[in-house]
Design a protein around this motif. Sequence first.
Motif, PDB file in Angstrom:
ATOM      1  N   MET A   1       0.815  -1.318   0.130  1.00 12.31           N
ATOM      2  CA  MET A   1       0.061   0.025  -0.041  1.00 12.31           C
ATOM      3  C   MET A   1       0.969   1.284  -0.249  1.00 12.31           C
ATOM      4  O   MET A   1       1.497   1.793   1.137  1.00 12.31           O
ATOM      5  N   LEU A   2       0.901   1.844  -1.294  1.00 13.27           N
ATOM      6  CA  LEU A   2       1.793   2.993  -1.319  1.00 13.27           C
ATOM      7  C   LEU A   2       1.215   4.219  -0.975  1.00 13.27           C
ATOM      8  O   LEU A   2       0.040   4.259  -1.204  1.00 13.27           O
ATOM      9  N   SER A   3       1.930   5.239  -0.428  1.00 10.03           N
ATOM     10  CA  SER A   3       1.248   6.608  -0.196  1.00 10.03           C
ATOM     11  C   SER A   3       1.590   7.114  -1.738  1.00 10.03           C
ATOM     12  O   SER A   3       2.126   6.737  -2.465  1.00 10.03           O
ATOM     13  N   VAL A   4       0.769   8.435  -1.948  1.00 12.30           N
ATOM     14  CA  VAL A   4       0.951   9.263  -3.041  1.00 12.30           C
ATOM     15  C   VAL A   4       2.285   9.548  -3.306  1.00 12.30           C
ATOM     16  O   VAL A   4       2.765   9.330  -4.471  1.00 12.30           O
ATOM     17  N   ARG A   5       2.875   9.974  -2.446  1.00 12.42           N
ATOM     18  CA  ARG A   5       4.462  10.436  -2.362  1.00 12.42           C
ATOM     19  C   ARG A   5       5.229   9.123  -2.889  1.00 12.42           C
ATOM     20  O   ARG A   5       6.017   9.156  -3.698  1.00 12.42           O
ATOM     21  N   GLU A   6       5.110   8.184  -2.266  1.00 14.69           N
ATOM     22  CA  GLU A   6       5.871   6.948  -2.630  1.00 14.69           C
ATOM     23  C   GLU A   6       5.672   6.587  -3.900  1.00 14.69           C
ATOM     24  O   GLU A   6       6.480   5.845  -4.767  1.00 14.69           O
TER      25      GLU A   6
END
Length: 308
Positions: free
Chosen positions: A178-183
């Motif tokens: 589950m990535l963040s938008v930044r990642e």
Amino acid sequence: MMDLNLVKVFVAIYEARNLTTAARRLFVTQPAVSQSLTRLRRELDDPLFRRNGRSMDATPLADSVYPGFRQAMAGIDRTLDAVHRFDPSDSTRLFRIALSELGEIGWFPAILSAVRAAAPHIRLAVVALQPAELPSWLARGAVDLAISTASIPGFERTLLKSQSYGVAMSRSSTLPDMLSVREYSDADHVVVSSDSGHDQLEAAQRRAGASFEASVIIDHWATLPPLLSTQQNLIATVPDSIADGWAETWPIRVGPLPFAMPPVEVHLYRRATTVHTAALDWLSTTVTDAVRGSSGRFFAIHGDARQP
């Protein structure tokens, strides 16, 4: 009362936007079509079509009368087909279906099986999908059907599937599922240039502020699973159900998008031309049932289960 043959010529010219193509469709000479067009212009007191390079642009009057003329010709064609009885079991007709690479891999086996079950002698030709060309192809009858995520106004269509997207990467990637938008934005991206859902994906990325420049761009979906499995740092945004299937035999994993994106709708479009309407009705129904009843053979792009 207008000569029915003139109506047929008008519809052929309107759909083909070319006198030579219209003549070929009607099995007559181009001078014969030109003569009929002259009569049409006199009958309707309007130029109807104006030459623009190799194409014929319709006038507002031509645009306004086409739907009624087309509906009339379609009704006549269906009536004649009923008299002559289109029988798929002994037909040798050639049908052309525009499919993307994924559509050909995932759905064409089911389409072919369904067609062959009722029509063993019918021939099918797959045409490589080019979304920008579809309106012209469908209008001219260059293809009979097309399966696409593109929105093409003015053509009859049937919803086949709704497809969500996910993020695929190597199992050995250090990135979380589950990535963040930044990642997501900072990751190394590989993009498939032929992805027909790219415009909708790009719009969702812009809304979420997920901006990036792809470091790898490839032409074919079949390249993607082996690429992700061997390149630890790459991620790809792809239809999730397809990637889930690949993950069964490739060392890749699939996580959710870090932003909202409506499902991409896949539609079946049918040509606008009124020739052989009963045959087209049968083909459209057969293909629709085959695709809706199939989960897709996307696993055909498989890897070696012994891979780490």
